[in-house]
Design a protein around this motif. Structure first.
Motif, PDB file in Angstrom:
ATOM      1  N   UNK A  51     -20.942   3.861  39.844  1.00 51.86           N
ATOM      2  CA  UNK A  51     -21.441   4.530  40.930  1.00 51.86           C
ATOM      3  C   UNK A  51     -20.184   4.809  42.084  1.00 51.86           C
ATOM      4  N   UNK A  52     -19.317   5.232  41.380  1.00 49.21           N
ATOM      5  CA  UNK A  52     -18.107   5.404  42.398  1.00 49.21           C
ATOM      6  C   UNK A  52     -17.404   4.406  43.072  1.00 49.21           C
ATOM      7  N   UNK A  53     -17.643   3.167  42.687  1.00 56.61           N
ATOM      8  CA  UNK A  53     -16.826   2.038  43.387  1.00 56.61           C
ATOM      9  C   UNK A  53     -16.756   0.856  42.414  1.00 56.61           C
ATOM     10  N   UNK A  54     -15.849   0.130  42.611  1.00 56.67           N
ATOM     11  CA  UNK A  54     -15.196  -1.032  42.126  1.00 56.67           C
ATOM     12  C   UNK A  54     -15.193  -2.141  42.839  1.00 56.67           C
ATOM     13  N   UNK A  55     -14.921  -3.281  42.175  1.00 58.18           N
ATOM     14  CA  UNK A  55     -15.006  -4.355  43.162  1.00 58.18           C
ATOM     15  C   UNK A  55     -14.332  -5.693  42.207  1.00 58.18           C
ATOM     16  N   UNK A  56     -13.301  -6.241  42.804  1.00 59.38           N
ATOM     17  CA  UNK A  56     -12.567  -7.191  42.088  1.00 59.38           C
ATOM     18  C   UNK A  56     -12.437  -8.446  42.788  1.00 59.38           C
ATOM     19  N   UNK A  57     -12.535  -9.624  42.095  1.00 58.02           N
ATOM     20  CA  UNK A  57     -12.578 -10.825  42.880  1.00 58.02           C
ATOM     21  C   UNK A  57     -11.366 -11.656  42.411  1.00 58.02           C
ATOM     22  N   UNK A  58     -11.017 -12.850  43.168  1.00 58.27           N
ATOM     23  CA  UNK A  58     -10.282 -13.865  42.968  1.00 58.27           C
ATOM     24  C   UNK A  58     -10.205 -15.041  43.779  1.00 58.27           C
ATOM     25  N   UNK A  59      -9.578 -16.006  43.474  1.00 61.04           N
ATOM     26  CA  UNK A  59      -9.801 -17.274  44.134  1.00 61.04           C
ATOM     27  C   UNK A  59      -8.544 -17.767  44.746  1.00 61.04           C
ATOM     28  N   UNK A  60      -8.014 -18.255  45.697  1.00 57.64           N
ATOM     29  CA  UNK A  60      -7.060 -19.002  46.154  1.00 57.64           C
ATOM     30  C   UNK A  60      -7.278 -20.716  45.673  1.00 57.64           C
ATOM     31  N   UNK A  61      -6.430 -21.021  44.999  1.00 54.28           N
ATOM     32  CA  UNK A  61      -6.637 -22.263  44.169  1.00 54.28           C
ATOM     33  C   UNK A  61      -6.199 -23.454  45.225  1.00 54.28           C
ATOM     34  N   UNK A  62      -5.723 -23.224  46.294  1.00 50.59           N
ATOM     35  CA  UNK A  62      -4.947 -23.977  47.275  1.00 50.59           C
ATOM     36  C   UNK A  62      -6.167 -24.755  47.982  1.00 50.59           C
ATOM     37  N   UNK A  63      -7.139 -23.543  48.556  1.00 45.55           N
ATOM     38  CA  UNK A  63      -8.327 -23.825  49.321  1.00 45.55           C
ATOM     39  C   UNK A  63      -9.684 -23.674  48.889  1.00 45.55           C
TER      40      UNK A  63
END
Length: 479
Positions: free
Chosen positions: A400-412
């Motif tokens: 639908x004309x959009x994208x989402x990426x996700x990630x994590x900061x392993x430090x906190x």
């Protein structure tokens, strides 16, 4: 043909520069073992500059050193530390004629019997090993090769890289030059039927022949003497996939006595070869040549998504160089000389996607003539932190004309969320946190703006320009 005096090599003690990492479906080594076997090489995605997008095959020593000076003064503090000379550095005047393929294409011309029409087009030693042209790189005179330039780069606190073409030069095969460390000659190991379909300088090497591994050992030993830290090996994956020669390069690095990042081009790399690539290289091109148009950038969402399970310490799927800034000087290698055609919002999308997907960051534009308004995209330490240090990077939505990426900061345990507007109009892009099991109150920081924007607990949303992006850091609010 130019020759140098025979180079006497020191005894080489083999080291293992790369780990033998198994496929995600197999048992894998512990992180500590992987790190040890990688010899701390490419622990994070490499960052730097490559000459191709701006200079094609024509950069010279003066231009390269000026670029290194700029990097040391302006970009090194942000992590941009690799400076790489791209292809055909052995030719004094590559591509001085036009061919049907493109203006100034660096193909060589040869006679019906296979001999070169213009022997001056190649600079080579008596073992068939290509050497930098002294006309373009004067410090290479008297058999010094690229060592003086490598020393210059190292003196700036940076790392030095070169591009190589897979195989052995066709002039060496025609002349039957001996192979260092073997009784075989170049003619014995060369495969004349196996030539790159976009650059005719080289013949493939038959891995089953005596002398084949010795040839690759000899050139990587030479690169080690020069002080090379990074090898961009081209014509390795473009169909067909050259499994045996990739393995010979990997073995040659392991025995040469100097750690070198091995970067494979060009793509699209076949996902079916992921395990082999992880075992033998540090980065590999997942895309074809990537240029400054929206269609290619949007296509990389799918490519980087497909390769996201194989992101890992010491091995990085590579979306290709960043075609921003001034490109194609003197109308080469691709299109007219220009500032990048990417819009400002597309610059945000490019850097956000490459960072969320942990692609290597290799700047392609000419640093000497690119405005500071563009260079700012390379200097956001909070975005670069995502590229260098985040984990569990993946695309969770693209529709639908959009994208989402996700990630994590392993430090906190902080979460990074990137929202992309792929549509042709400004729109609000939103993501429901529960879809990723993110529950409770979170403070939100806009990484591109470098400012805190409030508390959320159910949904993150932002109004984004067409083809633009936003990247946020979510920090759990402890009550």
């Amino acid at each position: 043909m130019k020759y140098i005096k025979r180079i006497v090599l020191a005894l080489i003690f083999g080291i293992s520069a790369f780990s033998q990492v198994q496929d995600k479906n197999k048992s894998v080594e512990s992180k500590s073992e992987v790190a040890k076997n990688k010899s701390n090489l490419a622990v994070t995605p490499p960052m730097g500059w490559n000459s191709f997008d701006a200079y094609d095959c024509r950069i010279n020593e003066k231009e390269f050193k000026a670029t290194v000076d700029y990097m040391a003064e302006n970009l090194l503090q942000y992590g941009w530390n690799y400076a790489v000379i791209d292809y055909i550095w052995w030719n004094p005047e590559p591509g001085n004629w036009n061919t049907p393929k493109r203006k100034g294409h660096p193909d060589i011309q040869f006679n019906a019997d296979g001999s070169l029409k213009f022997p001056k087009d190649v600079t080579m030693d008596q073992y068939g090993r290509l050497l930098p042209s002294v006309e373009r790189f004067p410090s290479a005179a008297n058999g010094k090769g690229f060592k003086p330039i490598a020393d210059y780069v190292h003196g700036k606190g940076m790392k030095f890289g070169i591009h190589i073409m897979r195989g052995i030069h066709r002039a060496a095969a025609f002349n039957g030059t001996p192979i260092m460390g073997s009784k075989a000659t170049a003619k014995d190991i060369a495969e004349p039927f196996d030539t790159c379909n976009w650059c005719n300088n080289m013949f493939g090497v038959d891995a089953s022949k005596a002398g084949a591994q010795e040839y690759y050992n000899s050139i990587f030993n030479l690169y080690a003497q020069w002080g090379v830290d990074f090898i961009k090996a081209d014509d390795t994956m473009f169909p067909p996939y050259h499994k045996e020669e990739i393995e010979m390069m990997h073995k040659a690095i392991a025995q040469c006595g100097r750690p070198m990042v091995l970067s494979l081009s060009c793509g699209e790399a076949p996902v079916s070869r992921a395990s082999h690539l992880i075992e033998n290289a540090n980065m590999w091109r997942i895309s074809g040549d990537f240029w400054d148009n929206w269609e290619s950038l949007e296509h990389n969402f799918d490519l980087l998504n497909a390769w996201s399970p194989f992101i890992g310490e010491g091995h990085w799927p590579d979306g290709d160089m960043l075609p921003i800034g001034r490109l194609s000087l003197d109308d080469r290698p691709h299109g007219k000389e220009r500032m990048s055609n990417f819009t400002v919002p597309e610059h945000y999308t490019l850097m956000s996607l490459w960072s969320m997907a942990k692609s290597p960051l290799i700047m392609g534009g000419d640093l000497l003539t690119t405005a500071e308004s563009t260079m700012k995209f390379l200097k956001n330490s909070e975005i670069l932190y995502v590229n260098q240090h985040s984990t569990d990077n993946r695309q969770v939505i693209k529709n639908d004309g959009q994208a989402v990426w996700i990630a994590t900061d392993p430090k906190n345990g902080d979460r990074f969320i990137a929202l992309f507007n792929l549509s042709e109009k400004e729109k609000e892009v939103k993501f429901t946190l529960e879809n990723e099991g993110i529950r409770g109150d979170y403070s939100v920081r806009d990484l591109w703006e470098k400012k805190d924007i409030g508390i959320i607990n159910t949904q993150i949303r932002a109004k984004i320009d067409s083809h633009g992006a936003k990247v946020f850091r979510l920090t759990k609010v402890v009550k």
